[in-house]
Design a protein around this motif. Structure first.
Motif, PDB file in Angstrom:
ATOM      1  N   HIS A 530       5.514  15.046   3.734  1.00  0.00           N
ATOM      2  CA  HIS A 530       4.492  15.731   3.134  1.00  0.00           C
ATOM      3  C   HIS A 530       4.193  15.756   1.443  1.00  0.00           C
ATOM      4  O   HIS A 530       3.135  15.832   1.105  1.00  0.00           O
ATOM      5  CB  HIS A 530       4.317  17.081   3.591  1.00  0.00           C
ATOM      6  N   HIS A 531       5.413  15.814   0.873  1.00  0.00           N
ATOM      7  CA  HIS A 531       5.359  15.896  -0.554  1.00  0.00           C
ATOM      8  C   HIS A 531       5.279  14.458  -1.237  1.00  0.00           C
ATOM      9  O   HIS A 531       5.261  14.584  -2.492  1.00  0.00           O
ATOM     10  CB  HIS A 531       6.618  16.853  -1.147  1.00  0.00           C
ATOM     11  N   ALA A 532       5.154  13.294  -0.417  1.00  0.00           N
ATOM     12  CA  ALA A 532       5.110  12.002  -1.024  1.00  0.00           C
ATOM     13  C   ALA A 532       3.506  11.973  -1.662  1.00  0.00           C
ATOM     14  O   ALA A 532       2.899  11.340  -0.793  1.00  0.00           O
ATOM     15  CB  ALA A 532       5.379  10.916  -0.236  1.00  0.00           C
ATOM     16  N   ARG A 533       2.999  12.286  -2.617  1.00  0.00           N
ATOM     17  CA  ARG A 533       1.874  12.288  -2.923  1.00  0.00           C
ATOM     18  C   ARG A 533       1.138  11.063  -3.837  1.00  0.00           C
ATOM     19  O   ARG A 533      -0.026  10.871  -3.782  1.00  0.00           O
ATOM     20  CB  ARG A 533       1.486  13.498  -3.932  1.00  0.00           C
ATOM     21  N   THR A 534       2.205  10.515  -4.529  1.00  0.00           N
ATOM     22  CA  THR A 534       1.472   9.256  -5.184  1.00  0.00           C
ATOM     23  C   THR A 534       1.687   8.186  -4.458  1.00  0.00           C
ATOM     24  O   THR A 534       2.340   8.021  -3.491  1.00  0.00           O
ATOM     25  CB  THR A 534       2.283   9.259  -6.685  1.00  0.00           C
ATOM     26  N   SER A 535       1.052   6.995  -4.835  1.00  0.00           N
ATOM     27  CA  SER A 535       1.043   5.827  -4.378  1.00  0.00           C
ATOM     28  C   SER A 535       2.382   5.458  -4.376  1.00  0.00           C
ATOM     29  O   SER A 535       3.015   4.729  -3.199  1.00  0.00           O
ATOM     30  CB  SER A 535       0.040   4.825  -4.919  1.00  0.00           C
ATOM     31  N   GLU A 536       3.171   5.553  -5.462  1.00  0.00           N
ATOM     32  CA  GLU A 536       4.784   5.042  -5.302  1.00  0.00           C
ATOM     33  C   GLU A 536       5.500   5.841  -4.319  1.00  0.00           C
ATOM     34  O   GLU A 536       6.301   5.268  -3.732  1.00  0.00           O
ATOM     35  CB  GLU A 536       5.291   5.358  -6.891  1.00  0.00           C
ATOM     36  N   ALA A 537       5.295   7.035  -4.419  1.00  0.00           N
ATOM     37  CA  ALA A 537       6.150   7.788  -3.379  1.00  0.00           C
ATOM     38  C   ALA A 537       5.890   7.394  -1.994  1.00  0.00           C
ATOM     39  O   ALA A 537       6.639   7.294  -1.021  1.00  0.00           O
ATOM     40  CB  ALA A 537       5.942   9.229  -3.516  1.00  0.00           C
ATOM     41  N   ARG A 538       4.694   7.247  -1.574  1.00  0.00           N
ATOM     42  CA  ARG A 538       4.234   6.778  -0.344  1.00  0.00           C
ATOM     43  C   ARG A 538       4.849   5.355   0.243  1.00  0.00           C
ATOM     44  O   ARG A 538       5.162   5.062   1.232  1.00  0.00           O
ATOM     45  CB  ARG A 538       2.644   6.764  -0.232  1.00  0.00           C
ATOM     46  N   ALA A 539       4.706   4.535  -1.230  1.00  0.00           N
ATOM     47  CA  ALA A 539       5.254   3.086  -0.821  1.00  0.00           C
ATOM     48  C   ALA A 539       6.992   3.293  -0.338  1.00  0.00           C
ATOM     49  O   ALA A 539       7.490   2.589   0.447  1.00  0.00           O
ATOM     50  CB  ALA A 539       4.785   2.007  -2.105  1.00  0.00           C
ATOM     51  N   GLU A 540       7.510   3.894  -1.117  1.00  0.00           N
ATOM     52  CA  GLU A 540       8.636   4.434  -0.952  1.00  0.00           C
ATOM     53  C   GLU A 540       9.022   4.843   0.527  1.00  0.00           C
ATOM     54  O   GLU A 540      10.040   4.563   1.251  1.00  0.00           O
ATOM     55  CB  GLU A 540       9.485   5.311  -1.986  1.00  0.00           C
ATOM     56  N   GLU A 541       8.121   5.845   0.980  1.00  0.00           N
ATOM     57  CA  GLU A 541       8.356   6.223   2.274  1.00  0.00           C
ATOM     58  C   GLU A 541       8.088   5.182   3.324  1.00  0.00           C
ATOM     59  O   GLU A 541       8.845   4.989   4.365  1.00  0.00           O
ATOM     60  CB  GLU A 541       7.143   7.216   2.423  1.00  0.00           C
ATOM     61  N   GLN A 542       7.023   4.151   2.951  1.00  0.00           N
ATOM     62  CA  GLN A 542       7.059   3.198   3.884  1.00  0.00           C
ATOM     63  C   GLN A 542       8.292   2.146   3.755  1.00  0.00           C
ATOM     64  O   GLN A 542       8.812   1.842   5.046  1.00  0.00           O
ATOM     65  CB  GLN A 542       5.941   2.139   3.284  1.00  0.00           C
ATOM     66  N   ARG A 543       9.153   1.985   2.782  1.00  0.00           N
ATOM     67  CA  ARG A 543      10.284   1.157   2.704  1.00  0.00           C
ATOM     68  C   ARG A 543      11.398   1.861   3.352  1.00  0.00           C
ATOM     69  O   ARG A 543      12.173   1.386   4.133  1.00  0.00           O
ATOM     70  CB  ARG A 543      10.640   0.880   1.456  1.00  0.00           C
ATOM     71  N   LEU A 544      11.499   3.199   3.400  1.00  0.00           N
ATOM     72  CA  LEU A 544      12.560   4.203   3.897  1.00  0.00           C
ATOM     73  C   LEU A 544      12.331   3.854   5.689  1.00  0.00           C
ATOM     74  O   LEU A 544      13.393   3.609   6.122  1.00  0.00           O
ATOM     75  CB  LEU A 544      12.282   5.332   3.636  1.00  0.00           C
ATOM     76  N   LEU A 545      11.104   3.859   6.042  1.00  0.00           N
ATOM     77  CA  LEU A 545      11.003   3.813   7.477  1.00  0.00           C
ATOM     78  C   LEU A 545      11.307   2.058   8.105  1.00  0.00           C
ATOM     79  O   LEU A 545      12.053   2.004   8.965  1.00  0.00           O
ATOM     80  CB  LEU A 545       9.671   4.030   8.185  1.00  0.00           C
ATOM     81  N   HIS A 546      11.065   1.229   7.195  1.00  0.00           N
ATOM     82  CA  HIS A 546      11.562  -0.160   7.241  1.00  0.00           C
ATOM     83  C   HIS A 546      13.156  -0.208   7.272  1.00  0.00           C
ATOM     84  O   HIS A 546      13.593  -0.839   8.291  1.00  0.00           O
ATOM     85  CB  HIS A 546      10.944  -0.832   6.126  1.00  0.00           C
ATOM     86  N   VAL A 547      13.575   0.629   6.289  1.00  0.00           N
ATOM     87  CA  VAL A 547      15.141   0.608   6.637  1.00  0.00           C
ATOM     88  C   VAL A 547      15.725   1.261   7.860  1.00  0.00           C
ATOM     89  O   VAL A 547      16.650   0.431   8.256  1.00  0.00           O
ATOM     90  CB  VAL A 547      15.678   1.493   5.165  1.00  0.00           C
ATOM     91  N   ALA A 548      15.131   2.173   8.162  1.00  0.00           N
ATOM     92  CA  ALA A 548      15.472   2.942   9.310  1.00  0.00           C
ATOM     93  C   ALA A 548      15.307   1.915  10.412  1.00  0.00           C
ATOM     94  O   ALA A 548      16.173   1.941  11.536  1.00  0.00           O
ATOM     95  CB  ALA A 548      14.821   4.224   9.611  1.00  0.00           C
ATOM     96  N   ILE A 549      14.409   1.441  10.761  1.00  0.00           N
ATOM     97  CA  ILE A 549      14.149   0.504  11.777  1.00  0.00           C
ATOM     98  C   ILE A 549      14.932  -0.803  11.767  1.00  0.00           C
ATOM     99  O   ILE A 549      15.500  -1.078  12.889  1.00  0.00           O
ATOM    100  CB  ILE A 549      12.691  -0.094  11.696  1.00  0.00           C
ATOM    101  N   THR A 550      15.390  -1.238  10.703  1.00  0.00           N
ATOM    102  CA  THR A 550      16.163  -2.335  10.641  1.00  0.00           C
ATOM    103  C   THR A 550      17.869  -2.067  11.047  1.00  0.00           C
ATOM    104  O   THR A 550      18.500  -3.048  10.557  1.00  0.00           O
ATOM    105  CB  THR A 550      16.031  -3.404   9.542  1.00  0.00           C
TER     106      THR A 550
END
Length: 614
Positions: A530-550
């Motif tokens: 919820h606290h990922a407010r900036t576009s950079e933070a949201r992109a990092e959350e996206q990459r984090l899920l990618h890491v978890a999946i792989t």
């Protein structure tokens, strides 16, 4: 022997072989998830040493964890070059450098403040533990990003940072007081170690020349997670004769919140003119179906897969209360008789999500591994060994004596035993020793046969501890035991050894893999957080899920809850937008319509409830 027949190149793909054999420097290797990065790194070191291109004794591998350094040296040992190549984290290398500089200059080695939280608590006695922790973390972010106290307000706002203590001004005062308190006490924290090492490289040309000669060939792992403070130190280590290889993957940059700058790997050619870039894309870890799901999260084509096709990922909707039962049922269904429970892992975005599931699985008689990543120094069996090592003892002597003691206790021939329950060393006289020292303060074990052998799990922890000591000795051959303990506090993480289902966070799962992986709590608000407010933070959350999946090798199971109870209230949830994206792809390419329909039904239910409320 032709190059194609060389044993060090055996079994490598064309892209891996190119990465191993090229003499390009500087070189950036973009290594996708599961692409055999460690294999290529170790083969590359061994290959160029074999060809006479590098001196392995002057080779330094920089890793981000001691666990990674230990793995690298273990693989190099199989290639017969482990004892000559140095490997360590930025902090351990910098600390060894400072000790070497102090010895050469007849100065006292630096005093290290290994518990900044204690000093912050003294400065702010009214602050609770959580506030103190947030202050320490924010100061560390500032140091990593080279942000001075007075520059914090201007730097924090665009980065989406929230100042501890409620106001930037109060945090700035605390930050300033903390820096002044360290100077007054003449101590360095671990960030200061990097800063001081960089300053010495710039101000002491003779020392810098010696350092660059000693570490002529540099390899840096996980370059996507490097921060500006570490990057400055790396640049200072490079000389005209240096060779450089940096390895990383922009799609796995997940530590921006902690000060890392993922833009550094994207702009590597700007910082290292003439830098060649090679790519390793083929994934040897996961099935094509897992990689397709990971690709959908990033909105791009999936990595090529080496494994054959497997099962499609599953998506399960829970109502919150039934989440533990559903998870337990899935885990039991996939447990093969006679196999290890640690073939399966449960990953969540935060630690707070995991603890209730950990307790619930235990109540359902499903073995759960001890925390998959824990501190060696906090283990009772290691505390016992530490008590027997005098701080001023030569580390090499302590290691040698302890290995001798371990060898004797393996068959029950020693009269000293590690009492894991008490965390103490018991001598043949029946007294607990805080240290059994020889002439130089090293560990000494008597030679009787009236005590049992050391248990295997205790021995495993001690052997890991000794291997970390070996890594430290490769950087600082004259180190004392006390210097090693100090360095180890900067990163003493190690994988647990008990058999049980692993439970860890997305971040904690980095660098690991399991045949079967469950991602839980995949609701919007957790993923992305919820606290990922900036576009950079949201992109990092996206990459984090990618890491978890792989992290999944064969099976991937996604779970989310359409409602959760907190206190007396029930909160309605929506799935993570990336779960919806994965579901839509499954619907288009497989027969798992029931999972997709469940997602759609939950979303429609939420819309109806909101319409009624309004």
């Amino acid at each position: 022997m032709t190059q194609a027949d060389h044993p060090l190149l055996e079994g490598l793909t064309a892209e891996q072989r190119d990465a191993v054999t090229t003499r390009a420097s500087p070189l950036c290797l973009i290594a996708g998830a599961g692409s055999g990065k460690t294999r290529v790194l170790t083969r590359r070191i061994a290959w160029h040493a074999d060809q006479g291109h590098i001196d392995p004794r002057r080779t330094l591998a920089v890793t981000f964890t001691r666990r990674a350094a230990r793995e690298l040296r273990s693989r190099l040992r199989q290639l017969r070059v482990a004892n000559t190549v140095k490997a360590g984290t930025f902090h351990s290398i910098a600390l060894a450098q400072l000790r070497r500089y102090a010895a050469d200059s007849d100065k006292r080695p630096p005093l290290i403040l290994d518990n900044p939280a204690k000093l912050i608590s003294e400065l702010h006695p009214s602050s609770d533990r959580r506030t103190v922790s947030s202050i320490v973390s924010e100061i560390s972010w500032c140091r990593a990003r080279l942000v001075a106290p007075e520059d914090y307000p201007a730097a924090a706002k665009p980065a989406g940072r929230r100042a501890p203590l409620g106001h930037s001004e109060r945090f700035v005062r605390t930050f300033t007081d903390y820096q002044q308190a360290k100077r007054k006490r003449r101590v360095l924290d671990f960030d200061d170690v990097l800063t001081r090492a960089t300053e010495i490289m710039k101000s002491q040309p003779r020392h810098a020349a010696a350092q660059r000669w000693l570490h002529q060939h540099l390899l840096v792992d996980e370059f996507q997670d490097i921060n500006p403070l570490q990057f400055g130190l790396l640049q200072s280590w490079l000389g005209d004769d240096s060779t450089l290889l940096v390895v990383g993957d922009p799609d796995q940059a997940i530590y921006g919140w902690n000060g890392a700058d993922p833009k550094l790997i994207d702009s590597v050619a700007e910082h290292f003119p003439g830098c060649a870039v090679l790519h390793m894309r083929t994934n040897f870890r996961s099935t094509p179906e897992v990689l397709v799901a990971a690709g959908r999260v990033l909105g791009r084509e999936a990595q090529p897969a080496f494994r054959p096709a497997g099962a499609e990922p599953t998506i399960t909707v829970c109502d919150g209360a039934d989440e533990p039962d559903i998870l337990a049922r899935l885990i039991r269904q996939r447990h093969r008789p006679g196999s290890r429970w640690r073939r399966q892992a449960v990953l969540a975005r935060t630690n707070s999500q995991l603890e209730p599931l950990r307790q619930a699985l235990k109540r359902r008689n499903i073995p759960v591994a001890a925390s998959s990543e824990t501190g060696l120094l906090r283990q009772p069996e290691i505390a016992a060994v530490r008590q027997a090592w005098a701080g001023n003892a030569r580390l090499a002597s302590c290691v040698a004596d302890t290995r001798q003691w371990l060898s004797e206790t393996s068959d029950g021939s020693s009269d000293e035993s590690i009492a894991a329950s008490s965390g103490s060393v018991t001598s043949r006289r029946g007294t607990r020793a805080t240290g059994v020292a020889g002439g130089d303060g090293a560990f000494i074990s008597p030679s009787s046969s009236d005590t049992p052998a050391v248990e295997d799990n205790i021995k495993a922890f001690i052997e890991v501890f000794l291997e970390f000591a070996d890594d430290h000795l490769s950087l600082d051959p004259d180190a004392t035991a006390g210097a090693f303990f100090t360095a180890l506090r900067s990163d003493d993480r190690v994988l647990g050894t008990s058999d049980g289902v692993d439970l860890t966070t997305f971040h904690g799962a980095k660098g690991q893999e399991w045949p079967v992986v469950y991602l839980v709590g995949l609701e919007d608000g957790y993923v992305p957080i919820h606290h990922a407010r900036t576009s950079e933070a949201r992109a990092e959350e996206q990459r984090l899920l990618h890491v978890a999946i792989t992290r999944a090798q064969q099976e991937l199971h996604l779970l989310w809850c359409n409602q959760r109870q907190r206190g007396d209230k029930i909160f309605q949830n929506e799935p993570s937008p990336w779960v919806t994206t994965i579901a839509e792809g499954i619907q288009a390419e497989s027969s798992q319509v029931d999972h997709v329909a469940a997602v759609a039904r939950a979303r429609e239910m939420l819309r109806s409830q909101r319409d009624k409320q309004h």
